[in-house]
Design an enzyme around this catalytic site. Structure first.
Site, PDB file in Angstrom:
ATOM      1  N   GLY A   9      49.408 -10.157  27.420  1.00 51.39           N
ATOM      2  CA  GLY A   9      49.074  -9.280  26.298  1.00 51.39           C
ATOM      3  C   GLY A   9      50.340  -8.818  25.585  1.00 51.39           C
ATOM      4  O   GLY A   9      51.306  -8.432  26.227  1.00 51.39           O
ATOM      5  N   VAL A  24      68.622 -12.553  21.880  1.00 54.77           N
ATOM      6  CA  VAL A  24      69.248 -13.555  20.992  1.00 54.77           C
ATOM      7  C   VAL A  24      70.655 -13.116  20.606  1.00 54.77           C
ATOM      8  O   VAL A  24      71.617 -13.902  20.675  1.00 54.77           O
ATOM      9  CB  VAL A  24      68.374 -13.770  19.729  1.00 54.77           C
ATOM     10  CG1 VAL A  24      69.107 -14.609  18.688  1.00 54.77           C
ATOM     11  CG2 VAL A  24      67.048 -14.428  20.120  1.00 54.77           C
ATOM     12  N   ARG A  65      47.782 -16.439  27.282  1.00 58.85           N
ATOM     13  CA  ARG A  65      47.597 -16.531  28.738  1.00 58.85           C
ATOM     14  C   ARG A  65      47.249 -17.987  29.011  1.00 58.85           C
ATOM     15  O   ARG A  65      46.321 -18.519  28.412  1.00 58.85           O
ATOM     16  CB  ARG A  65      46.492 -15.575  29.200  1.00 58.85           C
ATOM     17  CG  ARG A  65      46.857 -14.111  28.976  1.00 58.85           C
ATOM     18  CD  ARG A  65      45.884 -13.156  29.651  1.00 58.85           C
ATOM     19  NE  ARG A  65      46.406 -11.795  29.632  1.00 58.85           N
ATOM     20  CZ  ARG A  65      46.006 -10.842  28.800  1.00 58.85           C
ATOM     21  NH1 ARG A  65      45.073 -11.082  27.924  1.00 58.85           N
ATOM     22  NH2 ARG A  65      46.539  -9.628  28.851  1.00 58.85           N
ATOM     23  N   ASP A 110      52.602  -8.640  34.902  1.00 57.94           N
ATOM     24  CA  ASP A 110      52.565  -9.217  36.257  1.00 57.94           C
ATOM     25  C   ASP A 110      52.200 -10.696  36.268  1.00 57.94           C
ATOM     26  O   ASP A 110      52.767 -11.465  37.049  1.00 57.94           O
ATOM     27  CB  ASP A 110      51.658  -8.392  37.177  1.00 57.94           C
ATOM     28  CG  ASP A 110      50.269  -8.174  36.617  1.00 57.94           C
ATOM     29  OD1 ASP A 110      49.987  -8.665  35.507  1.00 57.94           O
ATOM     30  OD2 ASP A 110      49.462  -7.515  37.294  1.00 57.94           O
ATOM     31  N   THR A 135      52.908 -12.888  34.019  1.00 64.42           N
ATOM     32  CA  THR A 135      54.110 -13.589  33.546  1.00 64.42           C
ATOM     33  C   THR A 135      55.102 -13.773  34.691  1.00 64.42           C
ATOM     34  O   THR A 135      55.679 -14.850  34.874  1.00 64.42           O
ATOM     35  CB  THR A 135      54.780 -12.760  32.427  1.00 64.42           C
ATOM     36  OG1 THR A 135      53.804 -12.490  31.430  1.00 64.42           O
ATOM     37  CG2 THR A 135      55.970 -13.484  31.827  1.00 64.42           C
ATOM     38  N   THR A 177      54.515  -4.757  28.563  1.00 61.66           N
ATOM     39  CA  THR A 177      53.066  -4.526  28.655  1.00 61.66           C
ATOM     40  C   THR A 177      52.798  -3.068  28.332  1.00 61.66           C
ATOM     41  O   THR A 177      53.590  -2.193  28.706  1.00 61.66           O
ATOM     42  CB  THR A 177      52.506  -4.840  30.057  1.00 61.66           C
ATOM     43  OG1 THR A 177      51.189  -4.275  30.167  1.00 61.66           O
ATOM     44  CG2 THR A 177      53.360  -4.280  31.183  1.00 61.66           C
ATOM     45  N   ASP A 209      50.525  -1.396  29.658  1.00 57.72           N
ATOM     46  CA  ASP A 209      49.841  -0.771  30.803  1.00 57.72           C
ATOM     47  C   ASP A 209      50.752   0.097  31.675  1.00 57.72           C
ATOM     48  O   ASP A 209      50.254   0.931  32.433  1.00 57.72           O
ATOM     49  CB  ASP A 209      49.198  -1.847  31.678  1.00 57.72           C
ATOM     50  CG  ASP A 209      48.125  -2.629  30.928  1.00 57.72           C
ATOM     51  OD1 ASP A 209      47.615  -2.113  29.925  1.00 57.72           O
ATOM     52  OD2 ASP A 209      47.817  -3.759  31.354  1.00 57.72           O
ATOM     53  N   ASP A 260      52.206  -0.704  34.364  1.00 57.76           N
ATOM     54  CA  ASP A 260      51.733  -0.858  35.749  1.00 57.76           C
ATOM     55  C   ASP A 260      52.706  -1.650  36.624  1.00 57.76           C
ATOM     56  O   ASP A 260      52.313  -2.180  37.656  1.00 57.76           O
ATOM     57  CB  ASP A 260      50.359  -1.555  35.745  1.00 57.76           C
ATOM     58  CG  ASP A 260      50.387  -2.899  35.025  1.00 57.76           C
ATOM     59  OD1 ASP A 260      51.397  -3.206  34.354  1.00 57.76           O
ATOM     60  OD2 ASP A 260      49.404  -3.644  35.144  1.00 57.76           O
ATOM     61  N   ARG A 272      43.968  -1.811  31.838  1.00 62.71           N
ATOM     62  CA  ARG A 272      43.432  -2.764  32.824  1.00 62.71           C
ATOM     63  C   ARG A 272      42.917  -2.005  34.044  1.00 62.71           C
ATOM     64  O   ARG A 272      42.039  -1.170  33.891  1.00 62.71           O
ATOM     65  CB  ARG A 272      44.497  -3.799  33.211  1.00 62.71           C
ATOM     66  CG  ARG A 272      43.887  -5.089  33.759  1.00 62.71           C
ATOM     67  CD  ARG A 272      44.969  -6.088  34.068  1.00 62.71           C
ATOM     68  NE  ARG A 272      45.556  -6.660  32.872  1.00 62.71           N
ATOM     69  CZ  ARG A 272      45.032  -7.672  32.202  1.00 62.71           C
ATOM     70  NH1 ARG A 272      43.937  -8.236  32.611  1.00 62.71           N
ATOM     71  NH2 ARG A 272      45.618  -8.138  31.133  1.00 62.71           N
TER      72      ARG A 272
HETATM   73  O1  F6P Z   1      47.544  -5.851  29.736  1.00 58.25           O
HETATM   74  C1  F6P Z   1      47.428  -5.352  28.458  1.00 58.25           C
HETATM   75  C2  F6P Z   1      45.967  -5.196  28.078  1.00 58.25           C
HETATM   76  O2  F6P Z   1      45.883  -4.677  26.771  1.00 58.25           O
HETATM   77  C3  F6P Z   1      45.130  -4.354  29.042  1.00 58.25           C
HETATM   78  O3  F6P Z   1      45.310  -2.966  28.855  1.00 58.25           O
HETATM   79  C4  F6P Z   1      43.736  -4.838  28.730  1.00 58.25           C
HETATM   80  O4  F6P Z   1      42.888  -4.666  29.841  1.00 58.25           O
HETATM   81  C5  F6P Z   1      43.950  -6.305  28.440  1.00 58.25           C
HETATM   82  O5  F6P Z   1      45.325  -6.455  28.097  1.00 58.25           O
HETATM   83  C6  F6P Z   1      43.093  -6.857  27.325  1.00 58.25           C
HETATM   84  O6  F6P Z   1      43.315  -8.226  27.278  1.00 58.25           O
HETATM   85  P1  F6P Z   1      42.875  -9.142  26.044  1.00 58.25           P
HETATM   86  O7  F6P Z   1      43.800  -8.871  24.906  1.00 58.25           O
HETATM   87  O8  F6P Z   1      42.989 -10.524  26.564  1.00 58.25           O
HETATM   88  O9  F6P Z   1      41.460  -8.746  25.697  1.00 58.25           O
END
Ligand code: F6P
Length: 328
Positions: A17, A30, A78, A109, A111, A132, A134, A136, A178
């Protein structure tokens, strides 16, 4: 975590993400590489782009005017194919074709798990930067993008508060994260929410209901922040359960969703990304690999990928403890 490969050409990519500040990190990598006399190539579309050979040279002027931009100029994805040994062999072949000696991977994570596999199977040196929203990842106080995402969400929640107060309403606001509650907890404190539902904390609907009933006697509006990964379900599910017990409440639900991922990065995220991007090049040149760089108590630290991904980062227990005090 340390070795001394000869590095003349670095590949940089963003994966998973996207998060605000990724562009600032790319720019820093860079420019730091150029100052050290290294070539840099950008890999478009994360691991999928590595498999598909989507590689382009990047110089200092190619990253002009991006420090303030959200998203990622290198795109992100992804990749299912990269989860297989065959996919990783194709990615390694791309690196060899372009003479890329080492990678800077900006992501979360997933990645870093991919980076570990690539190093195990093909010996590629990789440094990770925590990109990220998150927050996390263990090994950094904050991830790149977290501050911006929280600010964006809080701005939206402030607006919701206006209309909630005007109509004496109860709002359930769902935020991302997440399976973690870092964004939710920070938003709850910063927006003056009455309650927060977090995946890390076992909470019962009964507790929420009694907190809301109590708040109703003194307040015109209430806001409950629901982390998307909460075990009681999403904001709609939580609202439905509360409605069963408090049918007299006028309730609404708002899911903030992907707007939390976009937008111009905050100054805090730009500075963090810039600092870590420069450090990534320095660490690679000093032989560090297989590690994520983070900022811990103001210092840049390298944490092995296995720890950054494997160790669960805890919510700030002090913030958790003060929320009920602030919500009185
Ligand atoms: O990991 C970042 C995040 O935005 C999370 O908070 C969320 O659960 C997920 O990605 C959403 O993923 P996608 O953009 O694939 O819907």
């Amino acid at each position: 975590m340390s070795g001394s490969p000869t590095i003349g050409h670095i590949g940089v990519f963003t994966s998973g993400g996207d998060s605000p500040g990724m562009n600032a990190a790319i720019r820093a990598v860079v420019r730091a590489a150029a100052v050290s006399g290294l070539r840099v190539s950008g890999i478009l579309g994360g691991y999928e782009g590595l498999i598909q050979d989507r590689v382009q040279p990047l110089g200092p002027r190619d990253v002009s005017n991006i420090v303030q931009r959200g998203g990622t100029i290198l795109r992100s994805a992804r990749s299912d194919a990269f989860r297989t040994p065959e996919g990783r062999a194709l990615a390694h072949a791309t690196l060899q074709r372009h003479g890329i000696d080492a990678l800077v991977a900006i992501g979360g994570d997933g990645t870093f798990t991919g980076a570990m596999r690539l190093t195990e199977e093909h010996g590629t040196p990789v440094i990770g930067l925590p990109g990220t929203i998150d927050n996390d990842l263990a090994g950094t106080d904050r991830t790149i993008g977290f501050d911006t995402a929280v600010n964006t969400a809080v701005e939206a929640i402030d607006k919701i508060r206006d209309t909630a107060s005007a109509h004496d309403r109860l709002f359930f606001v769902e935020v991302m994260g997440r399976d973690t509650g870092f964004i939710a907890l920070a938003c709850a404190i910063a927006s003056g929410a009455e309650y927060v539902m977090l995946p890390e904390v076992p909470q019962r609907i009964e507790e929420l209901v009694s907190a809301l009933a109590e708040a109703k006697s003194t307040k015109s509006s209430s806001i409950v922040i629901v982390a998307e990964g909460d075990e009681e379900g999403n904001a709609f599910a939580v609202a439905a359960k509360v409605k069963e017990q408090l049918p007299q409440f006028d309730m609404r639900v708002t899911v903030l969703g992907h707007l939390q991922r976009g937008g111009s990065p905050s100054a805090i995220d730009r500075v963090l990304a810039s600092r870590l991007g420069v450090a990534a090049v320095e660490h690679l040149l000093h032989g560090t690999q297989g590690a994520m760089l983070g900022e811990v108590c103001g210092r840049v630290l390298a944490t092995p990928f296995s720890e950054a991904v494997g160790k669960r980062k805890s919510l700030d227990s002090h913030l958790l403890a003060i929320l009920p005090i602030l919500a009185t």
